[in-house]
Design a protein around this motif. Structure first.
Motif, PDB file in Angstrom:
ATOM      1  N   GLU A  28       0.842  -1.190   0.000  1.00  9.80           N
ATOM      2  CA  GLU A  28       0.000   0.000   0.000  1.00  9.80           C
ATOM      3  C   GLU A  28       0.881   1.245   0.000  1.00  9.80           C
ATOM      4  O   GLU A  28       1.985   1.240   0.549  1.00  9.80           O
ATOM      5  CB  GLU A  28      -0.906   0.025   1.235  1.00  9.80           C
ATOM      6  CG  GLU A  28      -1.973  -1.052   1.228  1.00  9.80           C
ATOM      7  CD  GLU A  28      -3.009  -0.836   2.325  1.00  9.80           C
ATOM      8  OE1 GLU A  28      -4.195  -1.054   2.062  1.00  9.80           O
ATOM      9  OE2 GLU A  28      -2.600  -0.462   3.448  1.00  9.80           O
ATOM     10  N   THR A  35       1.676   7.226  -4.410  1.00 12.68           N
ATOM     11  CA  THR A  35       0.530   6.972  -5.282  1.00 12.68           C
ATOM     12  C   THR A  35       0.805   7.496  -6.684  1.00 12.68           C
ATOM     13  O   THR A  35       0.513   6.830  -7.685  1.00 12.68           O
ATOM     14  CB  THR A  35      -0.734   7.650  -4.719  1.00 12.68           C
ATOM     15  OG1 THR A  35      -1.029   7.101  -3.430  1.00 12.68           O
ATOM     16  CG2 THR A  35      -1.934   7.431  -5.636  1.00 12.68           C
ATOM     17  N   HIS A  94      -5.590  -5.797  -2.011  1.00 13.27           N
ATOM     18  CA  HIS A  94      -4.645  -5.270  -1.019  1.00 13.27           C
ATOM     19  C   HIS A  94      -4.215  -3.842  -1.338  1.00 13.27           C
ATOM     20  O   HIS A  94      -3.949  -3.051  -0.420  1.00 13.27           O
ATOM     21  CB  HIS A  94      -3.398  -6.165  -0.965  1.00 13.27           C
ATOM     22  CG  HIS A  94      -2.383  -5.708   0.039  1.00 13.27           C
ATOM     23  ND1 HIS A  94      -2.568  -5.842   1.406  1.00 13.27           N
ATOM     24  CD2 HIS A  94      -1.177  -5.082  -0.119  1.00 13.27           C
ATOM     25  CE1 HIS A  94      -1.521  -5.331   2.036  1.00 13.27           C
ATOM     26  NE2 HIS A  94      -0.661  -4.859   1.148  1.00 13.27           N
ATOM     27  N   SER A  95      -4.164  -3.482  -2.606  1.00 12.08           N
ATOM     28  CA  SER A  95      -3.690  -2.153  -2.998  1.00 12.08           C
ATOM     29  C   SER A  95      -4.734  -1.078  -2.691  1.00 12.08           C
ATOM     30  O   SER A  95      -5.894  -1.187  -3.091  1.00 12.08           O
ATOM     31  CB  SER A  95      -3.381  -2.136  -4.495  1.00 12.08           C
ATOM     32  OG  SER A  95      -3.215  -0.812  -4.961  1.00 12.08           O
ATOM     33  N   ASP A  96      -4.306  -0.030  -2.009  1.00 11.01           N
ATOM     34  CA  ASP A  96      -5.219   1.083  -1.739  1.00 11.01           C
ATOM     35  C   ASP A  96      -5.650   1.771  -3.026  1.00 11.01           C
ATOM     36  O   ASP A  96      -6.787   2.247  -3.139  1.00 11.01           O
ATOM     37  CB  ASP A  96      -4.571   2.103  -0.794  1.00 11.01           C
ATOM     38  CG  ASP A  96      -3.250   2.644  -1.329  1.00 11.01           C
ATOM     39  OD1 ASP A  96      -3.219   3.812  -1.761  1.00 11.01           O
ATOM     40  OD2 ASP A  96      -2.260   1.907  -1.317  1.00 11.01           O
ATOM     41  N   THR A  97      -4.763   1.820  -4.025  1.00 10.93           N
ATOM     42  CA  THR A  97      -5.131   2.447  -5.298  1.00 10.93           C
ATOM     43  C   THR A  97      -6.220   1.645  -6.005  1.00 10.93           C
ATOM     44  O   THR A  97      -7.161   2.219  -6.576  1.00 10.93           O
ATOM     45  CB  THR A  97      -3.898   2.592  -6.203  1.00 10.93           C
ATOM     46  OG1 THR A  97      -2.962   3.465  -5.560  1.00 10.93           O
ATOM     47  CG2 THR A  97      -4.267   3.169  -7.563  1.00 10.93           C
ATOM     48  N   ARG A  99      -8.469  -0.223  -4.542  1.00 16.61           N
ATOM     49  CA  ARG A  99      -9.706   0.036  -3.804  1.00 16.61           C
ATOM     50  C   ARG A  99     -10.227   1.438  -4.123  1.00 16.61           C
ATOM     51  O   ARG A  99     -11.435   1.685  -4.123  1.00 16.61           O
ATOM     52  CB  ARG A  99      -9.487  -0.140  -2.294  1.00 16.61           C
ATOM     53  CG  ARG A  99      -9.105  -1.570  -1.910  1.00 16.61           C
ATOM     54  CD  ARG A  99      -9.302  -1.881  -0.433  1.00 16.61           C
ATOM     55  NE  ARG A  99      -8.616  -0.998   0.474  1.00 16.61           N
ATOM     56  CZ  ARG A  99      -7.317  -1.070   0.804  1.00 16.61           C
ATOM     57  NH1 ARG A  99      -6.548  -2.004   0.254  1.00 16.61           N
ATOM     58  NH2 ARG A  99      -6.780  -0.232   1.665  1.00 16.61           N
ATOM     59  N   ASP A 127     -12.528   2.561   5.315  1.00 20.90           N
ATOM     60  CA  ASP A 127     -11.304   1.822   5.019  1.00 20.90           C
ATOM     61  C   ASP A 127     -10.185   2.236   5.973  1.00 20.90           C
ATOM     62  O   ASP A 127     -10.128   3.379   6.431  1.00 20.90           O
ATOM     63  CB  ASP A 127     -10.885   2.103   3.572  1.00 20.90           C
ATOM     64  CG  ASP A 127      -9.868   1.095   3.048  1.00 20.90           C
ATOM     65  OD1 ASP A 127     -10.295   0.116   2.415  1.00 20.90           O
ATOM     66  OD2 ASP A 127      -8.653   1.303   3.274  1.00 20.90           O
ATOM     67  N   HIS A 129      -7.193   2.722   5.174  1.00 25.21           N
ATOM     68  CA  HIS A 129      -6.214   3.565   4.479  1.00 25.21           C
ATOM     69  C   HIS A 129      -6.782   4.960   4.235  1.00 25.21           C
ATOM     70  O   HIS A 129      -7.873   5.113   3.703  1.00 25.21           O
ATOM     71  CB  HIS A 129      -5.824   2.919   3.151  1.00 25.21           C
ATOM     72  CG  HIS A 129      -4.618   3.537   2.519  1.00 25.21           C
ATOM     73  ND1 HIS A 129      -4.684   4.704   1.782  1.00 25.21           N
ATOM     74  CD2 HIS A 129      -3.300   3.165   2.521  1.00 25.21           C
ATOM     75  CE1 HIS A 129      -3.470   5.015   1.355  1.00 25.21           C
ATOM     76  NE2 HIS A 129      -2.614   4.103   1.794  1.00 25.21           N
ATOM     77  N   VAL A 132      -7.945   5.784   0.530  1.00 21.95           N
ATOM     78  CA  VAL A 132      -9.210   5.183   0.090  1.00 21.95           C
ATOM     79  C   VAL A 132     -10.388   5.982   0.633  1.00 21.95           C
ATOM     80  O   VAL A 132     -11.382   6.204  -0.071  1.00 21.95           O
ATOM     81  CB  VAL A 132      -9.297   3.711   0.529  1.00 21.95           C
ATOM     82  CG1 VAL A 132     -10.636   3.095   0.107  1.00 21.95           C
ATOM     83  CG2 VAL A 132      -8.145   2.907  -0.058  1.00 21.95           C
ATOM     84  N   ARG A 133     -10.260   6.437   1.869  1.00 21.09           N
ATOM     85  CA  ARG A 133     -11.354   7.227   2.459  1.00 21.09           C
ATOM     86  C   ARG A 133     -11.571   8.524   1.686  1.00 21.09           C
ATOM     87  O   ARG A 133     -12.709   8.999   1.568  1.00 21.09           O
ATOM     88  CB  ARG A 133     -11.047   7.520   3.936  1.00 21.09           C
ATOM     89  CG  ARG A 133     -10.964   6.266   4.791  1.00 21.09           C
ATOM     90  CD  ARG A 133     -11.016   6.580   6.275  1.00 21.09           C
ATOM     91  NE  ARG A 133      -9.904   7.369   6.760  1.00 21.09           N
ATOM     92  CZ  ARG A 133      -8.767   6.871   7.242  1.00 21.09           C
ATOM     93  NH1 ARG A 133      -8.575   5.558   7.281  1.00 21.09           N
ATOM     94  NH2 ARG A 133      -7.812   7.661   7.701  1.00 21.09           N
TER      95      ARG A 133
END
Length: 257
Positions: A28, A35, A94-97, A99, A127, A129, A132-133
């Motif tokens: 992440e 990112t 698993h990846s925040d991107t 999600r 979430d 992370h 993601v939020r």
């Protein structure tokens, strides 16, 4: 849960091993710089191995866009490929991107009413992370803004939620001006419309929520300064707590200049 790692603030400092993990979706991101360093083509292929070549090329063509537009565009592309039925593939990644792409896929799913949009986005709004939020509220903000009265009614239960993340979503998603998003003209003109969401949070125990409420009122103060001053004066009289004082101090930080 393990402690979040310290991230890198410059792309040039990101180790090649970490960048490979970010591109593979096995790590992440910890900062915006990380990112921005991700190769969306590589990550999309890792997350959705059956992507056809034309779709991969579509994603590649997005490289010059800003991050918000790229996130939204990839969300739309993956929604078109996966359909609603296979979106859980992104939601559980698993990846925040990835999600984050799921957030935009939900926001762009056609023929959903506001209630369903909110139900589907709520797990991502909560979430673990931070990124993601942010994608969660940005992805559905247009629906909330276009159905403002309904949105405020629906979000009233969110401001009483046990999770600070959910409470914060309710205010952050409807900030009059916000960050990286279009303004909500109705709330710039009449911020009092959002009082059903703001009042229950005037002494919230979470600094995460306090900052959002303070930022909301700071936004409102740019067009309705007198209203913000009067509201903070009333809140301080009704709720003389450290939490309320912190919110009001944050809310009026630009009005004192």
């Amino acid at each position: 849960m393990t402690e979040p790692r310290t991230g890198f603030s410059r792309r040039s400092d990101i180790p090649s091993e970490l960048l490979a993990q970010l591109n593979a979706g096995t790590a992440e991101s910890a900062t915006l710089a990380e990112t921005l360093a991700i190769d969306f083509c590589l990550l999309a292929q890792a997350a959705v191995p059956d992507l056809p070549t034309p779709t991969i090329l579509q994603i590649q063509e997005l490289a010059d866009r800003g991050i918000t537009r790229r996130m939204q565009a990839v969300g739309a592309i993956l929604l078109g490929h996966l359909g609603e039925e296979r979106l859980p593939l992104l939601l559980a990644h698993h990846s925040d991107t990835v999600r984050g792409w799921a957030c935009y896929a939900i926001g762009l799913t056609p023929k959903l009413n506001l209630k369903t949009h909110l139900e589907r986005i709520q797990p991502l709004a909560d979430d673990h992370h931070f990124g993601v939020r942010e994608w969660a509220w940005m992805s559905v903000r247009p629906h909330l803004a276009n159905n403002l009265g309904h949105a405020i009614t629906r979000l009233q239960s969110w401001v009483n939620h046990d999770s600070a993340n959910i409470r914060r979503f309710a205010t952050e998603s409807l900030r009059p001006r916000g960050v990286w998003c279009s303004h909500i003209e109705a709330l710039k003109a009449k911020p009092e419309l959002a009082l059903p969401l703001l009042e229950p949070l005037k002494s919230d125990s979470s600094k995460y929520v306090q900052d959002s409420v303070g930022n909301w009122l700071n936004d409102a103060g740019k067009s309705q300064a007198t209203w913000v001053h009067q509201l903070c004066k009333r809140w301080m009289a009704e709720s003389p707590t450290l939490e309320t004082a912190r919110i009001c101090n944050h809310a009026t930080r630009n009005l004192r200049r």
